[in-house]
Write an enzyme that holds these catalytic residues in place. Structure first.
Site, PDB file in Angstrom:
ATOM      1  N   ASP A  21      65.892  36.820  44.952  1.00 50.10           N
ATOM      2  CA  ASP A  21      64.683  35.999  44.811  1.00 50.10           C
ATOM      3  C   ASP A  21      64.865  34.585  45.364  1.00 50.10           C
ATOM      4  O   ASP A  21      63.925  33.792  45.371  1.00 50.10           O
ATOM      5  CB  ASP A  21      64.246  35.938  43.333  1.00 50.10           C
TER       6      ASP A  21
ATOM      7  N   CYS B 249      55.036  42.078  43.995  1.00 50.89           N
ATOM      8  CA  CYS B 249      55.335  41.767  45.387  1.00 50.89           C
ATOM      9  C   CYS B 249      55.595  43.026  46.192  1.00 50.89           C
ATOM     10  O   CYS B 249      56.181  43.979  45.702  1.00 50.89           O
ATOM     11  CB  CYS B 249      56.551  40.852  45.456  1.00 50.89           C
TER      12      CYS B 249
ATOM     13  N   ARG C 116      59.154  50.471  45.781  1.00 46.91           N
ATOM     14  CA  ARG C 116      59.619  49.914  44.503  1.00 46.91           C
ATOM     15  C   ARG C 116      59.616  51.033  43.463  1.00 46.91           C
ATOM     16  O   ARG C 116      58.719  51.129  42.626  1.00 46.91           O
ATOM     17  CB  ARG C 116      58.751  48.715  44.101  1.00 46.91           C
ATOM     18  N   PRO C 117      60.651  51.884  43.511  1.00 47.48           N
ATOM     19  CA  PRO C 117      60.664  53.058  42.640  1.00 47.48           C
ATOM     20  C   PRO C 117      60.924  52.699  41.177  1.00 47.48           C
ATOM     21  O   PRO C 117      61.453  51.617  40.878  1.00 47.48           O
ATOM     22  CB  PRO C 117      61.840  53.881  43.184  1.00 47.48           C
ATOM     23  N   ILE C 118      60.549  53.596  40.270  1.00 47.57           N
ATOM     24  CA  ILE C 118      60.905  53.402  38.853  1.00 47.57           C
ATOM     25  C   ILE C 118      61.643  54.636  38.329  1.00 47.57           C
ATOM     26  O   ILE C 118      61.632  54.916  37.130  1.00 47.57           O
ATOM     27  CB  ILE C 118      59.677  53.061  37.968  1.00 47.57           C
ATOM     28  N   ASP C 119      62.300  55.350  39.256  1.00 43.18           N
ATOM     29  CA  ASP C 119      62.990  56.576  38.845  1.00 43.18           C
ATOM     30  C   ASP C 119      64.069  56.316  37.790  1.00 43.18           C
ATOM     31  O   ASP C 119      64.298  57.149  36.903  1.00 43.18           O
ATOM     32  CB  ASP C 119      63.610  57.271  40.068  1.00 43.18           C
ATOM     33  N   GLN C 120      64.728  55.156  37.861  1.00 42.04           N
ATOM     34  CA  GLN C 120      65.799  54.879  36.881  1.00 42.04           C
ATOM     35  C   GLN C 120      65.220  54.583  35.489  1.00 42.04           C
ATOM     36  O   GLN C 120      65.836  54.901  34.479  1.00 42.04           O
ATOM     37  CB  GLN C 120      66.673  53.710  37.350  1.00 42.04           C
TER      38      GLN C 120
ATOM     39  N   ARG D 138      54.078  43.353  38.547  1.00 38.34           N
ATOM     40  CA  ARG D 138      55.238  44.224  38.498  1.00 38.34           C
ATOM     41  C   ARG D 138      55.735  44.387  37.050  1.00 38.34           C
ATOM     42  O   ARG D 138      56.097  45.457  36.613  1.00 38.34           O
ATOM     43  CB  ARG D 138      56.339  43.595  39.359  1.00 38.34           C
TER      44      ARG D 138
ATOM     45  N   ARG E 213      51.386  33.161  41.157  1.00 36.36           N
ATOM     46  CA  ARG E 213      51.819  34.209  40.221  1.00 36.36           C
ATOM     47  C   ARG E 213      53.094  33.785  39.506  1.00 36.36           C
ATOM     48  O   ARG E 213      53.385  34.254  38.419  1.00 36.36           O
ATOM     49  CB  ARG E 213      52.120  35.517  40.979  1.00 36.36           C
TER      50      ARG E 213
ATOM     51  N   LYS F 213      59.879  33.164  34.443  1.00 35.83           N
ATOM     52  CA  LYS F 213      58.843  34.196  34.630  1.00 35.83           C
ATOM     53  C   LYS F 213      59.359  35.579  34.240  1.00 35.83           C
ATOM     54  O   LYS F 213      58.721  36.298  33.472  1.00 35.83           O
ATOM     55  CB  LYS F 213      58.391  34.218  36.102  1.00 35.83           C
ATOM     56  N   ASN F 214      60.491  35.958  34.797  1.00 31.89           N
ATOM     57  CA  ASN F 214      60.927  37.344  34.617  1.00 31.89           C
ATOM     58  C   ASN F 214      61.436  37.630  33.205  1.00 31.89           C
ATOM     59  O   ASN F 214      61.495  38.788  32.804  1.00 31.89           O
ATOM     60  CB  ASN F 214      61.957  37.724  35.694  1.00 31.89           C
TER      61      ASN F 214
END
Ligand code: EPU
Length: 427
Positions: free
Chosen positions: A305, A117, A122-126, A93, A397, A22-23
Site C-alpha cells: 500500500d 480497489c 481479488r480472490p477470497i478462496d482462503q 473491500r 475512501r 482504515k484497515n
C-alpha cells in the site's frame, strides 16, 4: 465530478496528525457485531469506506450513536438480520469482514462479493477455506455469497498465501467456535494485531497475533468495551513520502514508529533523514534522493500500500531503481498516469524499472485507485506547475481531510467542485 487542483513546488513544512487506521477500522466495526453488549470505538477515521460500513451495520439494525467525529458507540443487540445490504457493501473491500462477523454471531451470512480497489483478481478462496474448515457451507449466486453452519467447530487452517483479510476473517469466525482454532501462515500486519487486541479486550482468547501462528480458543460471551483504533501506518507513510518528495521537513504525529520501520528504512536508504520519537516521526530532506530497489512483501516487509507513493520518490531519484510488486497482480496501472507527469518507467509484469528524472511536470491525471491517488497527489506537490487529479472519490475512501492536512503544511491544493455534483448534493 470534483477534482483536486495542485500547484507544485512548495516545500511541506510543519506538523500533521495521523488518523485512525482504515484497515483496522474496517475489521473492528464489523467485529462489534460479535459483542453481546454496547461497544464504543475511538479514533475512527472519518473516511467514506468506514462511514459506509457503519451505515451497513445500522441498516442491519445496530444502534449507532456518533459521539463525536472520531468516536462511535454501536449497540449490536438490536441487529435483526444476517443479510448484508447490497449497496454500499459491494463498493468496499472490507465488507468481507461482515461475513466472518455474522457467521460468528448467527452462524449465517449473506453478503455481496467485496468491491474496493481494482488491481487484478481479488480472490477470497482462503477466507472460504477457513470457513469450510470451521464447518461452514457456502454458495455463490448473483454476486452474493451465502455462508452458513449448524455449528462452528475449532480447527487447524493453513493459509496457502499470507492474507490479511483471510487471517482476520477466520479469526472473527473462530472467536465463538467450539474449542481451538489455529491459523498457520497467518498475516502479521499491525491491523491484524489491533483486531485481536479488540476482541481479547471483549473477552476473546486469541494468542499469537503478530506472529504467523494464531491460536483462538472459543469463548461464549463477549462484553462491551471502549477501544481506540491504532494510527494508520499507510497514511503516515504517505505523508513521509510527501515530505521527502517536496524537500520538506514534517513532524508526523500520532504514529507508532515501529509500524513504519520498513518505510523509514527505505527513505533513509534514499538519503532522507527520519528521526523517530515516541509517537511521532520527523522527516526531513535536504539533499538529492538516491536510487534503491523496493520489493513489496507482507508485514514486516515493505507494504504494497506504499508502493505507488515510493514510486514517485524513485522517479525523482538519481539513477535507476527496480520495484517488484509481489503482493498484487496488477498494481502498476497508475504508472501510465505518472508517466504523463514525466516519470520514466517501464513495466514488465510485476517489475517496474524507474529511471530517475530531475523533475516531474504538471498534468491532468486521475486516481486509478486509493494509493495510486495518493501517489498522484505527491507527484503533483513535487511537480512544476498546476496539476489536476480526477476520480478523487478513490482517495477519499481512505484519507481523512487530505486537503486540510496538506494545506496546513504549506501545500497549494484545493478541491474544485463540479457544479453538476453540487446539484446532485442539493437534490
Ligand atoms: N489472496 C488469495 N486468496 C485469498 C485472499 C488473498 O489468493 O483468499 C491473495 C491476494 O490475491 C493477494 C494476496 O493474497 O495477492 C494478499 O491479499 P490480502 O488478503 O492480504 O489482501 P486484502 O485483505 O484483500 C488488505 C488491505 C489492502 C492491502 C492488502 C495487503 C483491507 C481492507 N485491505 O487487503 O489494502 O493492500 O491487505 O496488505 O484491509 C489499501 O488500503 O489501499 C488496500 C488495498
Amino acid at each position: 465530478m470534483d477534482k483536486y487542483v495542485i500547484t507544485g513546488g512548495n516545500r511541506l513544512v510543519g506538523e500533521v496528525e495521523i488518523s485512525g487506521a482504515k484497515n483496522a477500522a474496517l475489521a473492528i466495526v464489523p467485529a462489534v457485531a460479535l459483542s453481546d453488549e454496547i461497544c464504543c470505538i475511538e479514533n475512527i477515521p472519518d473516511i467514506s469506506d468506514v462511514r459506509d460500513l457503519i451505515d451497513i451495520l445500522q441498516a442491519m439494525g445496530a444502534g449507532v450513536h456518533h459521539i463525536d467525529r472520531h468516536t462511535v458507540e454501536i449497540d449490536p443487540r438490536s441487529i435483526h438480520t444476517c443479510e448484508v445490504p447490497y449497496e454500499p457493501a459491494c463498493r468496499i473491500r472490507g465488507s468481507y469482514y461482515l461475513i466472518g462477523a455474522f457467521l460468528s454471531r448467527c452462524h449465517q451470512s449473506l453478503a455481496p462479493l467485496p468491491g474496493g480497489c481494482d488491481f487484478g483478481v481479488r480472490p477470497i478462496d482462503q477466507h472460504l477455506k477457513g470457513f469450510t474448515a470451521l464447518g461452514c457451507e457456502y454458495s455463490l449466486e448473483n454476486a452474493m455469497i451465502e455462508v452458513k453452519a449448524d455449528c462452528l467447530v475449532g480447527t487447524n487452517v493453513y493459509l496457502d498465501v499470507v492474507s490479511v483479510g483471510a487471517t482476520i476473517n477466520i479469526m472473527l469466525a473462530a472467536v465463538k467456535a467450539e474449542g481451538l482454532t489455529v491459523i498457520e501462515n497467518a498475516a502479521r500486519e499491525p491491523h491484524v494485531v489491533d483486531v485481536a487486541n479488540f476482541l481479547n479486550m471483549m473477552g476473546a482468547d486469541i494468542r499469537g497475533a503478530g506472529t504467523d501462528s494464531i491460536k483462538i480458543y472459543g469463548v461464549q460471551y463477549l462484553r462491551g468495551v471502549t477501544y481506540s483504533i491504532i494510527p494508520d501506518q499507510i497514511e503516515a507513510g504517505t505523508y513521509m513520502a510527501a515530505a521527502a518528495a517536496t524537500n520538506g521537513d514534517v513532524l508526523i504525529k500520532n504514529v507508532i514508529p515501529k509500524h513504519l520501520e520498513s518505510i523509514t528504512a527505505k527513505l533513509e536508504e534514499m538519503g532522507v533523514e527520519v528521526i523517530e520519537n515516541d509517537d511521532s516521526v520527523r522527516v526531513r530532506r535536504s539533499g538529492p534522493l538516491h536510487r534503491c530497489n523496493v520489493k513489496t512483501m507482507p508485514h514486516p516487509g515493505f507494504p504494497t500500500d506504499m508502493q505507488p507513493q515510493i514510486a514517485v520518490l524513485l522517479s525523482l531519484a538519481q539513477g535507476t531503481s527496480i520495484i517488484t510488486e509481489s503482493v498484487w497482480d496488477n498494481r502498476f496501472r497508475y504508472m501510465e498516469e505518472l508517466k504523463r507527469m514525466g516519470a520514466q518507467i517501464s513495466v514488465d509484469g510485476k517489475l517496474a524499472v524507474v529511471e530517475g528524472v530531475p523533475s516531474l511536470k504538471c498534468a491532468p491525471v486521475k486516481a486509478t485507485d486509493l494509493r495510486a491517488g495518493a501517489a498522484m497527489v505527491i507527484a503533483a506537490l513535487a511537480a512544476e506547475g498546476t496539476s489536476t487529479i480526477e476520480e478523487i472519490q478513490q482517495i477519499e475512501r481512505g484519507y481523512e481531510d487530505m486537503i486540510t492536512k496538506l494545506r496546513r503544511l504549506g501545500a497549494d491544493i484545493y478541491r474544485k467542485v463540479d457544479p453538476a455534483s453540487m446539484n446532485v448534493r442539493v437534490g
